[in-house]
Motif scaffolding. Structure first.
Motif, PDB file in Angstrom:
ATOM      1  N   GLY A   2       0.925  -1.101  -0.173  1.00 56.59           N
ATOM      2  CA  GLY A   2       0.092  -0.359   0.023  1.00 56.59           C
ATOM      3  C   GLY A   2       0.784   0.973  -0.022  1.00 56.59           C
ATOM      4  O   GLY A   2       2.237   1.910  -0.436  1.00 56.59           O
ATOM      5  N   PRO A   3      -0.052   2.152   0.006  1.00 61.21           N
ATOM      6  CA  PRO A   3       1.249   3.311   0.631  1.00 61.21           C
ATOM      7  C   PRO A   3       2.026   3.449   1.207  1.00 61.21           C
ATOM      8  O   PRO A   3       2.670   2.816   2.625  1.00 61.21           O
ATOM      9  N   LEU A   4       2.839   3.861   1.161  1.00 65.83           N
ATOM     10  CA  LEU A   4       4.353   4.360   2.010  1.00 65.83           C
ATOM     11  C   LEU A   4       3.742   4.835   3.376  1.00 65.83           C
ATOM     12  O   LEU A   4       3.267   5.997   2.959  1.00 65.83           O
ATOM     13  N   SER A   5       4.595   4.754   4.431  1.00 69.09           N
ATOM     14  CA  SER A   5       4.580   5.483   5.561  1.00 69.09           C
ATOM     15  C   SER A   5       6.198   5.469   6.310  1.00 69.09           C
ATOM     16  O   SER A   5       7.201   5.730   5.460  1.00 69.09           O
ATOM     17  N   ALA A   6       5.678   6.885   7.227  1.00 63.80           N
ATOM     18  CA  ALA A   6       7.033   7.356   7.283  1.00 63.80           C
ATOM     19  C   ALA A   6       8.331   5.956   8.250  1.00 63.80           C
ATOM     20  O   ALA A   6       9.183   6.150   8.542  1.00 63.80           O
ATOM     21  N   ARG A   7       7.290   4.906   8.873  1.00 62.63           N
ATOM     22  CA  ARG A   7       7.947   4.154   9.370  1.00 62.63           C
ATOM     23  C   ARG A   7       8.703   2.981   8.754  1.00 62.63           C
ATOM     24  O   ARG A   7       9.978   3.200   8.960  1.00 62.63           O
ATOM     25  N   LEU A   8       8.360   2.658   7.494  1.00 61.35           N
ATOM     26  CA  LEU A   8       8.577   2.072   5.940  1.00 61.35           C
ATOM     27  C   LEU A   8       9.820   2.683   5.738  1.00 61.35           C
ATOM     28  O   LEU A   8      11.319   2.465   6.009  1.00 61.35           O
ATOM     29  N   LEU A   9      10.050   4.237   5.632  1.00 57.30           N
ATOM     30  CA  LEU A   9      11.279   4.725   4.910  1.00 57.30           C
ATOM     31  C   LEU A   9      12.336   4.347   5.796  1.00 57.30           C
ATOM     32  O   LEU A   9      13.577   4.827   5.737  1.00 57.30           O
ATOM     33  N   MET A  10      12.034   5.253   7.728  1.00 53.98           N
ATOM     34  CA  MET A  10      12.323   4.751   8.261  1.00 53.98           C
ATOM     35  C   MET A  10      14.016   3.579   8.369  1.00 53.98           C
ATOM     36  O   MET A  10      14.805   3.598   8.879  1.00 53.98           O
ATOM     37  N   GLN A  11      12.634   2.436   8.224  1.00 54.30           N
ATOM     38  CA  GLN A  11      13.196   1.205   8.107  1.00 54.30           C
ATOM     39  C   GLN A  11      13.831   1.296   6.848  1.00 54.30           C
ATOM     40  O   GLN A  11      15.771   0.650   7.426  1.00 54.30           O
ATOM     41  N   ARG A  12      14.283   1.232   6.284  1.00 53.82           N
ATOM     42  CA  ARG A  12      14.809   1.137   4.922  1.00 53.82           C
ATOM     43  C   ARG A  12      15.516   2.272   4.604  1.00 53.82           C
ATOM     44  O   ARG A  12      16.307   2.220   3.692  1.00 53.82           O
ATOM     45  N   GLY A  13      16.018   3.153   5.171  1.00 53.63           N
ATOM     46  CA  GLY A  13      16.625   4.248   5.066  1.00 53.63           C
ATOM     47  C   GLY A  13      18.171   4.029   5.605  1.00 53.63           C
ATOM     48  O   GLY A  13      18.224   3.631   6.467  1.00 53.63           O
ATOM     49  N   ARG A  14      19.262   4.875   4.999  1.00 55.64           N
ATOM     50  CA  ARG A  14      20.192   4.585   5.413  1.00 55.64           C
ATOM     51  C   ARG A  14      20.779   6.623   5.345  1.00 55.64           C
ATOM     52  O   ARG A  14      20.780   7.176   4.711  1.00 55.64           O
ATOM     53  N   ASP A  18      15.737   8.531  13.429  1.00 58.96           N
ATOM     54  CA  ASP A  18      14.602   8.572  13.753  1.00 58.96           C
ATOM     55  C   ASP A  18      13.888  10.139  13.083  1.00 58.96           C
ATOM     56  O   ASP A  18      12.454  10.532  13.143  1.00 58.96           O
ATOM     57  N   ARG A  19      14.643  10.174  11.893  1.00 60.17           N
ATOM     58  CA  ARG A  19      14.047  11.456  11.497  1.00 60.17           C
ATOM     59  C   ARG A  19      13.957  12.166   9.854  1.00 60.17           C
ATOM     60  O   ARG A  19      14.984  11.126   9.708  1.00 60.17           O
ATOM     61  N   LEU A  20      13.489  11.602   9.095  1.00 60.23           N
ATOM     62  CA  LEU A  20      12.895  11.823   7.873  1.00 60.23           C
ATOM     63  C   LEU A  20      13.789  12.953   7.092  1.00 60.23           C
ATOM     64  O   LEU A  20      15.056  12.351   6.274  1.00 60.23           O
ATOM     65  N   GLY A  21      14.070  13.786   7.717  1.00 58.61           N
ATOM     66  CA  GLY A  21      15.243  14.544   6.847  1.00 58.61           C
ATOM     67  C   GLY A  21      16.643  14.833   7.892  1.00 58.61           C
ATOM     68  O   GLY A  21      17.925  15.322   6.407  1.00 58.61           O
ATOM     69  N   LYS A  22      17.329  13.239   7.663  1.00 61.92           N
ATOM     70  CA  LYS A  22      18.639  12.859   7.624  1.00 61.92           C
ATOM     71  C   LYS A  22      18.853  11.924   7.348  1.00 61.92           C
ATOM     72  O   LYS A  22      20.085  11.049   6.864  1.00 61.92           O
ATOM     73  N   ILE A  23      17.853  11.041   6.744  1.00 63.91           N
ATOM     74  CA  ILE A  23      18.294  10.083   5.986  1.00 63.91           C
ATOM     75  C   ILE A  23      18.846  10.418   4.299  1.00 63.91           C
ATOM     76  O   ILE A  23      18.288  11.394   3.800  1.00 63.91           O
ATOM     77  N   ARG A  24      20.355   9.929   3.613  1.00 62.67           N
ATOM     78  CA  ARG A  24      20.633   9.732   2.434  1.00 62.67           C
ATOM     79  C   ARG A  24      20.551   9.075   1.339  1.00 62.67           C
ATOM     80  O   ARG A  24      20.500   9.982   0.745  1.00 62.67           O
ATOM     81  N   SER A  25      20.288   7.887   1.931  1.00 68.94           N
ATOM     82  CA  SER A  25      20.149   6.479   1.358  1.00 68.94           C
ATOM     83  C   SER A  25      19.027   6.601   1.177  1.00 68.94           C
ATOM     84  O   SER A  25      18.523   5.826   2.313  1.00 68.94           O
ATOM     85  N   LEU A  26      17.652   5.450   0.051  1.00 74.34           N
ATOM     86  CA  LEU A  26      16.299   4.787   0.828  1.00 74.34           C
ATOM     87  C   LEU A  26      16.208   3.781  -0.669  1.00 74.34           C
ATOM     88  O   LEU A  26      16.502   3.899  -1.726  1.00 74.34           O
TER      89      LEU A  26
END
Length: 559
Positions: A2-14, A18-26
């Motif tokens: 389904g649609p993406l969630s903030a939790r999924l992005l933080m799980q798969r981000g590098r 705990d903040r989306l604004g710090k993710i550099r690779s997804l």
């Protein structure tokens, strides 16, 4: 999914945060995402995102307002994308991967990258299905002086492309009525590890994509393939953009050739698409589906290196391969299935007495005879498929001047200027020979050696170095092209010879133009010994591509 969630992005981000604004690779690959699952409001919170992997999903388009202004790497392989109009929103994009999207074409990608403005070079590696085994390695004979005397590294920009459209080419030998050829781009796209210091990778061949667009009988291709080292690049000549880059570690590519095939889709529709064949040191032919972006077949063609490739001009699936094993093989690639898989079959084997360097089907009867320029001279074979012998020896060897010493000399340049006139190089130092196929062949009888009927000789460099490949623009242009050891491109307009052959002049005819590198040279310094070993123009002589020993692809345009 389904649609993406903030939790999924933080799980798969590098890096983990705990903040989306710090993710550099997804990494969002393999999630069965649809286009509507990409929520712009959510993704726009990734203020520092530089790398995004959307491969192996079900995307048909990309939202136009993702807000990822710092994105540098975007991977969208193996989706269902039908357009790339959203790319203009990524001004910092440096790497783009679009292989495995069968609805995209090179033209679509090129036009959108041009429209994006800030994007200058795109290199998308094409994954290859690894062969089960590798062929025996065989070193390729090379000219004796292919190293630059000046080992100072060139000063190149990070994207390794320099535009020089502000200055026209320096021309010698022009009568003033000839069109201006303007240098557009210089690219160092075959470098090892993309290093601007690499001046050792040898570039060997280039070929323009067939222009077969429906409703455009006079269409001319501006897409060229180049090969050298372990890479094959597909370049848009107008923009200088590297549309695709295919790498095969451990390979050294010596030759490329295009064909345009007609296939039937699963829905029953006929479709035309370009296939690029590439081969070299390992004796393998790799068939690259450039539009979709993957290697769709590997032919174990020879046990030694393949020197050159050539598709039949009348049978789109027939491919000649010429090898250092002193054999030329004619293959039928067949029509690929719905998964773009080939089942190639061997039709003929032609034995040579020396290494074949250039292949050239006879223009007036391409299904009957094949010419080859070889280390030992110029030879001809009967390639008719209705004959019983599937393995054949040379029928005729051509001699270019009187005397026993004239036979057996290397022919390293060979091409038809029109249906009758052949241009060849190598048998006489400092000249290119124009000779008549029909006038030569009519006197054959049962002879195994024929003296060619020479129409004219063209003045060329007196160098003793070899492996400078000449080319022609036969589509009404009557142009012969050849590079030299000094970095020059020799241009000959021979239309007067084709229309009204005159008695052979005492001295070779001078070139119409000699193109020289812009001064100062486009990459920031003078390079006085840049060898141009290959020059190819598209059929209408609109674009010209030259390859140098300094690992530089040069692109020129007629104004």
């Amino acid at each position: 999914m389904g649609p993406l969630s903030a939790r999924l992005l933080m799980q798969r981000g590098r890096p983990k945060s705990d903040r989306l604004g710090k993710i550099r690779s997804l990494d969002l690959s393999g999630l069965k995402l649809l286009s509507e699952h990409l929520d712009p409001k959510l993704l726009s919170r990734l203020k520092q995102l530089q790398e995004l992997d959307l491969s192996n999903n079900q995307l048909e388009t990309l939202p136009a307002n993702l807000g990822l202004s710092h994105l540098r790497v975007l991977r969208c392989a193996n989706n269902q994308l039908g357009d790339v109009t959203a790319l203009c929103q990524f001004p910092q994009l440096e790497e783009l991967s679009l292989e495995g999207n069968p609805f995209l074409t090179v033209r679509m990608i090129s036009e959108e990258l041009v429209a994006s403005g800030g994007i200058q070079v795109r290199e998308a590696d094409i994954p290859e299905r690894p062969p089960k085994a590798t062929a025996a390695r065989e070193p390729r004979a090379k000219p004796a002086a292919l190293k630059r005397p000046d080992d100072t590294p060139l000063s190149l920009s990070p994207n390794k492309r320099v535009c020089t459209s502000s200055s026209s080419a320096h021309v010698e030998g022009s009568d003033g009525s000839q069109p201006t050829l303007e240098p557009l781009h210089f690219l160092q796209c075959h470098s090892k590890n993309n290093s601007p210091r690499d001046l050792e990778t040898q570039l060997w061949a280039c070929a323009f994509e067939p222009a077969w667009e429906e409703g455009q009988a006079g269409a001319t291709s501006q897409t060229v393939a180049t090969c050298g080292g372990e890479a094959v690049c597909v370049i848009d000549c107008q923009t200088g953009i590297v549309l695709h880059k295919y790498k095969a570690p451990g390979e050294e590519f010596f030759s490329v050739a295009w064909t345009a095939l007609t296939v039937v889709t699963q829905a029953g529709h006929k479709k035309r698409w370009s296939v690029l064949a590439a081969a070299g040191l390992r004796g393998l032919v790799r068939l690259l589906h450039v539009q979709a972006g993957f290697c769709c077949g590997v032919i174990r063609a020879h046990k030694k290196a393949i020197a050159t490739l050539c598709f039949s001009p009348t049978h789109e699936t027939h491919l000649f391969t010429a090898s250092y094993d002193k054999r030329i093989i004619l293959w039928d690639l067949g029509v690929p299935n719905h998964d773009y898989e080939f089942q190639a079959s061997q039709l003929l084997t032609l034995d040579t007495t020396s290494i074949p360097l250039r292949l050239c089907p006879v223009a007036s009867c391409p299904d009957t005879y094949l010419l080859a320029g070889c280390e030992g001279g110029c030879c001809c074979w009967d390639v008719r498929l209705d004959q019983p012998q599937k393995r054949r020896v040379c029928e005729v060897e051509f001699v270019f001047s009187e005397g026993a010493e004239a036979a057996g000399r290397r022919v390293d340049g060979l091409a038809f200027v029109n249906e009758d006139v052949v241009a060849s190089k190598g048998n006489s130092l400092g000249t290119i020979c124009l000779w008549s196929w029909s006038q030569t062949w009519v006197g054959r009888g049962k002879q195994s050696t024929l003296a060619v009927v020479v129409l004219a000789r063209l003045q060329w460099s007196p160098t003793k170095l070899a492996y400078f490949s000449l080319s022609t623009c036969p589509a009404g242009e009557g142009i012969v092209l050849c590079g030299d050891e000094e970095g020059n491109v020799w241009v000959y307009d021979v239309r007067h010879i084709l229309t009204q052959p005159s008695p052979l002049p005492a001295a070779p005819q001078a070139p119409t133009q000699i193109l020289k590198w812009p001064q100062p040279w486009a990459l920031g310094q003078m390079v006085t010994k840049t060898m141009v070993n290959t020059v190819v123009a598209n059929p209408t002589f609109t674009y010209l591509t030259a390859l140098t020993d300094s690992n530089i692809v040069a692109i020129w345009k007629r104004q």
